[in-house]
Write a protein that holds these residues in place. Sequence first.
Motif, PDB file in Angstrom:
ATOM      1  N   UNK A  30       0.866  -1.191   0.112  1.00 36.04           N
ATOM      2  CA  UNK A  30       0.008   0.055  -0.015  1.00 36.04           C
ATOM      3  C   UNK A  30       0.923   1.246   0.067  1.00 36.04           C
ATOM      4  N   UNK A  31       1.857   1.349   0.828  1.00 36.29           N
ATOM      5  CA  UNK A  31       2.822   2.569   0.915  1.00 36.29           C
ATOM      6  C   UNK A  31       3.361   2.804  -0.520  1.00 36.29           C
ATOM      7  N   UNK A  32       3.930   1.612  -1.211  1.00 42.04           N
ATOM      8  CA  UNK A  32       4.668   1.718  -2.320  1.00 42.04           C
ATOM      9  C   UNK A  32       3.833   2.157  -3.473  1.00 42.04           C
ATOM     10  N   UNK A 109       8.075   2.067 -11.780  1.00 42.44           N
ATOM     11  CA  UNK A 109       8.506   0.747 -11.797  1.00 42.44           C
ATOM     12  C   UNK A 109       9.024   0.108 -10.623  1.00 42.44           C
ATOM     13  N   UNK A 110       9.898   0.712 -10.059  1.00 36.75           N
ATOM     14  CA  UNK A 110      10.679   0.210  -9.039  1.00 36.75           C
ATOM     15  C   UNK A 110       9.646  -0.183  -7.673  1.00 36.75           C
ATOM     16  N   UNK A 111       8.819   0.968  -7.604  1.00 36.70           N
ATOM     17  CA  UNK A 111       7.977   1.041  -6.472  1.00 36.70           C
ATOM     18  C   UNK A 111       6.833  -0.268  -6.525  1.00 36.70           C
ATOM     19  N   UNK A 112       6.315  -0.104  -7.667  1.00 35.04           N
ATOM     20  CA  UNK A 112       5.322  -1.363  -7.976  1.00 35.04           C
ATOM     21  C   UNK A 112       5.756  -2.737  -7.860  1.00 35.04           C
ATOM     22  N   UNK A 113       7.063  -2.751  -8.621  1.00 36.72           N
ATOM     23  CA  UNK A 113       7.724  -4.128  -8.415  1.00 36.72           C
ATOM     24  C   UNK A 113       8.086  -4.294  -7.038  1.00 36.72           C
ATOM     25  N   UNK A 114       8.936  -3.420  -6.618  1.00 37.56           N
ATOM     26  CA  UNK A 114       9.402  -3.497  -5.141  1.00 37.56           C
ATOM     27  C   UNK A 114       8.294  -3.685  -4.067  1.00 37.56           C
ATOM     28  N   UNK A 115       7.065  -3.188  -4.398  1.00 34.07           N
ATOM     29  CA  UNK A 115       6.128  -3.461  -3.428  1.00 34.07           C
ATOM     30  C   UNK A 115       5.682  -4.867  -3.147  1.00 34.07           C
ATOM     31  N   UNK A 116       6.027  -5.439  -4.392  1.00 26.20           N
ATOM     32  CA  UNK A 116       5.453  -6.951  -4.418  1.00 26.20           C
ATOM     33  C   UNK A 116       6.610  -7.851  -4.071  1.00 26.20           C
ATOM     34  N   UNK A 117       7.860  -7.415  -4.366  1.00 26.67           N
ATOM     35  CA  UNK A 117       8.798  -8.227  -4.248  1.00 26.67           C
ATOM     36  C   UNK A 117       9.822  -8.080  -3.264  1.00 26.67           C
ATOM     37  N   UNK A 118      10.111  -7.050  -2.942  1.00 22.98           N
ATOM     38  CA  UNK A 118      10.998  -6.698  -1.945  1.00 22.98           C
ATOM     39  C   UNK A 118      11.036  -6.844  -0.640  1.00 22.98           C
ATOM     40  N   UNK A 119      12.153  -7.443  -0.131  1.00 30.05           N
ATOM     41  CA  UNK A 119      12.181  -7.952   1.504  1.00 30.05           C
ATOM     42  C   UNK A 119      13.182  -7.114   2.042  1.00 30.05           C
ATOM     43  N   UNK A 120      13.032  -7.076   3.307  1.00 33.02           N
ATOM     44  CA  UNK A 120      14.231  -6.331   4.073  1.00 33.02           C
ATOM     45  C   UNK A 120      15.142  -5.141   3.803  1.00 33.02           C
ATOM     46  N   UNK A 121      16.356  -5.620   3.467  1.00 35.39           N
ATOM     47  CA  UNK A 121      17.285  -4.373   3.017  1.00 35.39           C
ATOM     48  C   UNK A 121      16.839  -3.860   1.704  1.00 35.39           C
ATOM     49  N   UNK A 122      16.425  -4.854   0.756  1.00 38.13           N
ATOM     50  CA  UNK A 122      16.002  -4.180  -0.421  1.00 38.13           C
ATOM     51  C   UNK A 122      14.891  -3.065  -0.585  1.00 38.13           C
ATOM     52  N   UNK A 123      13.891  -3.077   0.581  1.00 42.46           N
ATOM     53  CA  UNK A 123      13.018  -2.024   0.930  1.00 42.46           C
ATOM     54  C   UNK A 123      13.763  -0.784   1.176  1.00 42.46           C
TER      55      UNK A 123
END
Length: 675
Positions: A30-32, A109-123
């Motif tokens: 949601x935040x992403x 694009x990074x925010x949308x993809x990162x919202x679904x896939x990012x974990x831990x330090x990647x966020x």
Amino acid sequence: MSLLSNLWGKREDDEAADTRELAVDWIWVSCSLIAAGLLTASYFLPLWQMELKAPQYPNGLHLQAYGTRMEGDLNEINGLNHYVGVKAIEEDEIVELKLFPLALAGAITTLVVGGLLARGPMRAAVALGVWAFPLGLLADLQFWLYRYGHDLNPRAALRFEEFTPKVIGSTQVMNFHTENTVAVGFWMMVGAALAVTVGPPLLRFLRDSWNNTGQQIATAGLVMCAGAGSMLWPQEGAEAADPAWLSERIARAEPGEVINVVAGTYRGPLRIDKTLTLVGDGMPIISGDGRGDVIVISAAGVTIRGFVIEQSGREVSLEPAGVRVTADNATIEGNEIRDVLYGIALQNSDGHIVRGNSLSSFEEYDSDRRGHGIYLWETEQNLITDNIVRKVKDGIFLGFASDNVIDGNEVSDSRYGIHYMSATNNTVSDNQFRSNVAGAIVMYSSGVEMTGNEFEGHRSAASGFAVLLKDVDSIVMTDNLIHDNRLGMTIEGTPNTPGSQAVVRRNLIAYNDTAIELATTTSVTFTENSFIGNDYAVETRGGSLEHRNEWSLDGRGNYWDIYRGYDANGDGIADLPFRYEGAYDELVRNNAALKAYAFTPARTALDLAASWFPAFRPDPTVVDRHPLMSPAIEMPSAGKARIEDSLLLSAGLLLAPLLVLAIAGGAYRRRWAAC
């Protein structure tokens, strides 16, 4: 790492249940998405504005800078600038205006993809990439203003000393006055950065506050109403949720009953000696108050689901546990078990399911003083799956345990990820073992099957094994990802019984200090493994191993990234054997300082010279008669998903630093050309 995980990742303690139930963290998503929307809006809005006042312009001149253009009294401002010797503002010369749409699209694009896939330090990396926009904008604007104030035409009608306009604030030069400030688009960018930086922890705080206070207040109100009503109309089951209620309710329950427990804190220890199902609503807490085991299950068929279980005793000799099971067919799932010496202890009983729990011991203790996360002792036919274990002694311990399935668990920051002692016929698959003192320690056991596991970051100087096999029979290791460890595999006394097998097949063993360490008591078959980027491929302890181990099976050997051969018939199998002799490695063992020459022409020349002059050639540790020309890798599902996530996110995250580099490089180039 833990700070980043708390700010931008799913916390392993508070949100372990959510991680198992959902594929994504909806607070972060949601935040992403909010941040992506704000960045999108900034494209259409002014980012910065300037007002210039001069005697001939009593109403002032105005200029607004968008991401892709300038609007306002640009011609009049350029005319005035020419009068005083300041270079004209030419939109075509501003490379940032052309790069802005690409960089913004990459960030969204990074925010949308990162919202679904990012974990831990990647966020954290995603958040820093978003912050690069407003901060980079201010830095770039200030550079341009500095350039305009210092690149003055000496032949202008009015001449004065160089000056530096402020990107935010007032600047007075003679009778010319400017007021500069950021505009609404800039604040949209700041809002996007705050959404992915402050948003997740703030929303989690509000949620946790509601869980800890709001729900309890609501529950207390309902209990008060129910209590007032029961004074006039007594009803069955209207007991208040006081600390002693749960133990009293268990004592009154009939076998086979389901007890639903509302949020609150309940006093342990609990003794369950009849077949019951306990279901928590809102993660109620069961506290042992530091006395022995928190929950003891001594009846068959008991289920414990949806609780926080905490505060066992601390007497190491008594081995107190969060949950101790001594009867068959228990189900322990969806619980958070914390601040206990041992987590879940299954002993002298069979057929249990331990699923989707989060476990940790006393964090202030050293790993050797803590207890095991999941402790199997003289037990068989259990399913241990999808648990998250951290900061314990051994994540999963099997002692005299047989026919168990250990699948899909995560173990980190502990002594050993999984520890076998005299265990038989157990299957370990698709687990992740990270940053422990050692990954898997398998000793005096047989019937070991390890498939699709990931072992990463075991670098303790004392051990640092990803996998240690000692006196093991009938072991098959397939499709495991073993990377970034001090020692990939250490094998001794395996197989232990003549005629038993030990097969290591199709594993990726990469970027370890040493890939394989073998004692002279081994007779292992290695086939279709891929050895990539290791400092040392194979080391020995105790003498030559050339004829003790097999390095191919059915005409298929292993892939070695240091092999230099050819494949004339194109069947994927090299025509010349691979001999790992390692003249350089031999020298490094005698003089550790020579390790500085690894991956240099000096090392290559030394090994090549040894191959040309047999008198200087050491005994080979590996003779692979059928080496593969390309890796034969079947990535474990956990490792494959993590690598795919990293690739997707890296592609998006590269755009933010590229934008900064392009801005700095373009500005420097123009300044150099002007000189």
